[in-house]
Design a protein around this motif. Structure first.
Motif, PDB file in Angstrom:
ATOM      1  N   LEU A 278     168.540 -36.112 -45.978  1.00 32.83           N
ATOM      2  CA  LEU A 278     167.931 -37.386 -45.597  1.00 32.83           C
ATOM      3  C   LEU A 278     168.129 -37.650 -44.112  1.00 32.83           C
ATOM      4  O   LEU A 278     169.118 -37.217 -43.524  1.00 32.83           O
ATOM      5  N   PRO A 279     167.218 -38.382 -43.488  1.00 27.82           N
ATOM      6  CA  PRO A 279     167.395 -38.723 -42.075  1.00 27.82           C
ATOM      7  C   PRO A 279     168.644 -39.575 -41.873  1.00 27.82           C
ATOM      8  O   PRO A 279     168.994 -40.398 -42.731  1.00 27.82           O
ATOM      9  N   GLN A 280     169.306 -39.394 -40.753  1.00 29.92           N
ATOM     10  CA  GLN A 280     170.461 -40.219 -40.418  1.00 29.92           C
ATOM     11  C   GLN A 280     170.039 -41.687 -40.388  1.00 29.92           C
ATOM     12  O   GLN A 280     169.010 -42.052 -39.822  1.00 29.92           O
ATOM     13  N   GLY A 281     170.827 -42.545 -41.026  1.00 27.98           N
ATOM     14  CA  GLY A 281     170.528 -43.963 -41.072  1.00 27.98           C
ATOM     15  C   GLY A 281     169.733 -44.402 -42.280  1.00 27.98           C
ATOM     16  O   GLY A 281     169.476 -45.606 -42.438  1.00 27.98           O
ATOM     17  N   ARG A 282     169.366 -43.466 -43.149  1.00 34.65           N
ATOM     18  CA  ARG A 282     168.583 -43.822 -44.336  1.00 34.65           C
ATOM     19  C   ARG A 282     169.467 -43.715 -45.578  1.00 34.65           C
ATOM     20  O   ARG A 282     169.838 -42.618 -45.996  1.00 34.65           O
ATOM     21  N   PRO A 283     169.830 -44.833 -46.216  1.00 31.72           N
ATOM     22  CA  PRO A 283     170.649 -44.770 -47.427  1.00 31.72           C
ATOM     23  C   PRO A 283     169.938 -44.042 -48.561  1.00 31.72           C
ATOM     24  O   PRO A 283     168.706 -44.125 -48.692  1.00 31.72           O
ATOM     25  N   GLU A 284     170.710 -43.349 -49.372  1.00 31.73           N
ATOM     26  CA  GLU A 284     170.118 -42.635 -50.508  1.00 31.73           C
ATOM     27  C   GLU A 284     169.422 -43.591 -51.448  1.00 31.73           C
ATOM     28  O   GLU A 284     168.350 -43.281 -51.989  1.00 31.73           O
ATOM     29  N   ALA A 285     170.002 -44.781 -51.672  1.00 30.26           N
ATOM     30  CA  ALA A 285     169.376 -45.743 -52.576  1.00 30.26           C
ATOM     31  C   ALA A 285     168.004 -46.177 -52.059  1.00 30.26           C
ATOM     32  O   ALA A 285     167.068 -46.375 -52.844  1.00 30.26           O
ATOM     33  N   GLN A 286     167.875 -46.312 -50.750  1.00 32.02           N
ATOM     34  CA  GLN A 286     166.576 -46.667 -50.177  1.00 32.02           C
ATOM     35  C   GLN A 286     165.561 -45.553 -50.405  1.00 32.02           C
ATOM     36  O   GLN A 286     164.413 -45.814 -50.801  1.00 32.02           O
ATOM     37  N   TYR A 293     163.279 -40.273 -54.275  1.00 26.35           N
ATOM     38  CA  TYR A 293     164.265 -39.237 -53.939  1.00 26.35           C
ATOM     39  C   TYR A 293     165.298 -39.124 -55.060  1.00 26.35           C
ATOM     40  O   TYR A 293     165.703 -40.121 -55.657  1.00 26.35           O
ATOM     41  N   ASN A 294     165.723 -37.895 -55.346  1.00 28.24           N
ATOM     42  CA  ASN A 294     166.696 -37.631 -56.413  1.00 28.24           C
ATOM     43  C   ASN A 294     166.206 -38.184 -57.753  1.00 28.24           C
ATOM     44  O   ASN A 294     166.996 -38.651 -58.581  1.00 28.24           O
ATOM     45  N   GLY A 295     164.916 -38.124 -57.953  1.00 28.03           N
ATOM     46  CA  GLY A 295     164.351 -38.634 -59.196  1.00 28.03           C
ATOM     47  C   GLY A 295     164.434 -40.142 -59.321  1.00 28.03           C
ATOM     48  O   GLY A 295     164.325 -40.676 -60.428  1.00 28.03           O
ATOM     49  N   GLY A 296     164.615 -40.824 -58.177  1.00 30.16           N
ATOM     50  CA  GLY A 296     164.721 -42.270 -58.211  1.00 30.16           C
ATOM     51  C   GLY A 296     166.067 -42.771 -58.690  1.00 30.16           C
ATOM     52  O   GLY A 296     166.196 -43.951 -59.034  1.00 30.16           O
ATOM     53  N   ARG A 297     167.086 -41.898 -58.671  1.00 30.94           N
ATOM     54  CA  ARG A 297     168.395 -42.252 -59.235  1.00 30.94           C
ATOM     55  C   ARG A 297     169.496 -42.131 -58.185  1.00 30.94           C
ATOM     56  O   ARG A 297     169.351 -41.433 -57.182  1.00 30.94           O
ATOM     57  N   ASP A 298     170.619 -42.823 -58.445  1.00 33.94           N
ATOM     58  CA  ASP A 298     171.768 -42.742 -57.552  1.00 33.94           C
ATOM     59  C   ASP A 298     172.631 -41.547 -57.937  1.00 33.94           C
ATOM     60  O   ASP A 298     172.253 -40.735 -58.793  1.00 33.94           O
ATOM     61  N   GLN A 299     173.833 -41.426 -57.329  1.00 30.88           N
ATOM     62  CA  GLN A 299     174.660 -40.257 -57.570  1.00 30.88           C
ATOM     63  C   GLN A 299     175.191 -40.202 -58.998  1.00 30.88           C
ATOM     64  O   GLN A 299     175.628 -39.149 -59.468  1.00 30.88           O
ATOM     65  N   PHE A 300     175.168 -41.335 -59.716  1.00 31.53           N
ATOM     66  CA  PHE A 300     175.651 -41.381 -61.082  1.00 31.53           C
ATOM     67  C   PHE A 300     174.529 -41.249 -62.110  1.00 31.53           C
ATOM     68  O   PHE A 300     174.763 -41.361 -63.306  1.00 31.53           O
ATOM     69  N   GLY A 301     173.289 -41.044 -61.634  1.00 35.16           N
ATOM     70  CA  GLY A 301     172.159 -40.897 -62.543  1.00 35.16           C
ATOM     71  C   GLY A 301     171.525 -42.203 -62.960  1.00 35.16           C
ATOM     72  O   GLY A 301     170.635 -42.209 -63.821  1.00 35.16           O
ATOM     73  N   ARG A 302     171.945 -43.326 -62.371  1.00 31.86           N
ATOM     74  CA  ARG A 302     171.347 -44.613 -62.722  1.00 31.86           C
ATOM     75  C   ARG A 302     170.032 -44.818 -61.964  1.00 31.86           C
ATOM     76  O   ARG A 302     169.916 -44.423 -60.809  1.00 31.86           O
ATOM     77  N   ARG A 303     169.073 -45.440 -62.612  1.00 35.57           N
ATOM     78  CA  ARG A 303     167.806 -45.765 -61.967  1.00 35.57           C
ATOM     79  C   ARG A 303     168.053 -46.803 -60.874  1.00 35.57           C
ATOM     80  O   ARG A 303     168.620 -47.869 -61.132  1.00 35.57           O
ATOM     81  N   VAL A 304     167.645 -46.512 -59.641  1.00 34.93           N
ATOM     82  CA  VAL A 304     167.884 -47.412 -58.510  1.00 34.93           C
ATOM     83  C   VAL A 304     166.844 -48.534 -58.546  1.00 34.93           C
ATOM     84  O   VAL A 304     165.643 -48.274 -58.508  1.00 34.93           O
ATOM     85  N   LEU A 305     167.319 -49.779 -58.562  1.00 33.64           N
ATOM     86  CA  LEU A 305     166.446 -50.937 -58.733  1.00 33.64           C
ATOM     87  C   LEU A 305     166.187 -51.703 -57.451  1.00 33.64           C
ATOM     88  O   LEU A 305     165.415 -52.663 -57.446  1.00 33.64           O
TER      89      LEU A 305
END
Length: 417
Positions: A278-286, A293-305
């Protein structure tokens, strides 16, 4: 609203072990392809190694959920947080942290390695992190074995323990070695990014550094422990501003979240712990929320809302920025910059457009926040908790705070404006 944020780590199955923590015990969460970035490498002078043992016997107020037993350091309560609280479950894991006293080195060093003697049940993990002091303040926390960007003169150690199903680890000994090697210098100090802010709430619960959240509290959470300040310090402080610049708050980082716990997105790819593509300054959740990105999920597999990259405590959210709903904000990660810093000893302190109380209030500086001071001017005389003075410090945003409320200044000499 802050979503569950305590780390959920995959099980590490070990018996009795002794290992060097240049290689982390905690598995990587998320994609980590190799990426090269614009960093420069400088050579540090060779120096003999300095060795010592971390003191695991002292457990006090800046430690979280750990105790000392005859066998070694353990979690005080190894039940998952959901089982302890019965509400607002943070994760299915228990965790604790021991913060050692800083050690002054006999000579500057650029690397600190650790060897750990521990016994861990299935589902329990042990990690050792270190940070170093240089002229402009503390470095970020790094896994032991990482190289600091320049020589450090003091070192502090943090031992992190996690457990699942009430089965804990016992840490018998942590041996540390400080030496010098090639130092990596980041290309862009004083980083600022626009990210989405959410409100923490959760009054009465406990932050990742052990603080019980108060009504109208003033602090923030970032999705990585690398910028987590120890309890009752502002070692890692951010400046959060509304996008139009009308309001700002300087606030310490006292919690971990939202969504991820290993996403130091403000760092370049060569340093960033996870999500290196990811570009520097861009949060994974964003990236997950906006681009799948990452299937729309966070590092724990939860759907990012939501695209959250920072959480704001209620006082920061309502009083500092005067927000009424989650919003985009401009965040400066002040420990990535340099120059003199002032410690706000009493607050929240008004930051003003000029050097007197007749000037408009432009925001707040939270108690214990470390604020960047450009220079000082003479203005209205103020009596505060530390002195009576007509000195006003101009901050990096061009606003001012009375020096009567600054408990200490470090990182250099403040010039007259």
């Amino acid at each position: 609203m802050r979503l569950p944020h305590r780390p959920i780590r995959a099980a590490v199955v070990v018996a009795t072990l002794t290992l060097v923590l240049s290689v982390a015990l905690v598995p990587t969460a998320g994609p980590v392809p190799a990426v090269t970035t614009g960093l420069t490498v400088t050579s540090a002078p060779a120096a003999p190694a300095e060795r010592w043992r971390a003191d695991l016997t002292v457990v006090d107020g800046d430690d979280v959920n750990v105790r000392r037993s005859a066998a070694g350091l353990r979690l005080r309560d190894a039940r998952p947080s959901a089982a302890r609280s019965g509400r607002s479950p943070h994760s299915a894991f228990a965790e604790g942290a021991l913060l050692s006293a800083p050690r002054t080195l006999s000579r500057p060093a650029t690397r600190v390695r650790a060897e750990v003697s521990a016994q861990a049940a299935a589902g329990a993990t042990v990690e050792v992190q270190v940070r170093g002091w240089r002229a402009m303040g503390w470095t970020e926390w790094r896994a032991a074995g990482a190289v600091f960007d320049r020589p450090v003169t003091r070192v502090q150690t943090r031992v992190l323990l996690t457990a699942r199903d009430a089965r804990s680890a016992t840490v018998r000994e942590v041996r540390l070695t400080a030496d010098s090697t090639a130092a990596v210098t980041a290309a862009t100090p004083g980083l600022t990014y626009r990210v989405f802010a959410t409100r923490i709430g959760l009054v009465g619960e406990v932050t990742a550094n052990g603080r019980k959240i108060q009504p109208r509290d003033h602090f923030v959470a970032l999705p990585s422990r690398r910028g987590l300040a120890p309890l009752n310090t502002g070692d890692y402080t951010v400046r959060v501003c509304t996008t139009n610049g009308s309001r700002c708050e300087y606030a310490p980082v006292w919690d971990v979240g939202p969504w991820n716990t290993r996403d130091d997105y403000w760092n370049p790819s060569a340093v960033r712990e996870n999500w290196k593509d990811l570009p520097q300054g861009r949060p994974e959740a964003q990236a997950a929320y906006q681009n799948g990105y990452n299937g729309g999920r966070d590092q724990f597999g939860r759907r990012v809302l939501n695209p959250g990259g920072i959480d704001l405590a209620d006082g920061t959210f309502w009083d500092g920025l005067r927000l009424t709903t989650n919003a985009w904000v401009d965040v400066a990660y002040l420990w990535t910059g340099g120059g003199p810093r002032g410690v706000v000893g009493d607050g929240p302190l008004n930051i003003r457009a000029g050097a007197s109380t007749s000037h408009a209030v432009r925001g707040l500086a939270a108690r214990l926040a470390n604020v960047p001071i450009q220079c000082y001017v003479t203005g209205q005389s103020i009596t505060g908790p530390y002195r009576t003075t007509n000195r006003w410090n101009r901050l990096a945003t061009g606003q001012y705070v009375s020096h009567a409320y600054i408990s200490a200044v470090y990182g250099g000499t403040v010039p007259r404006c």
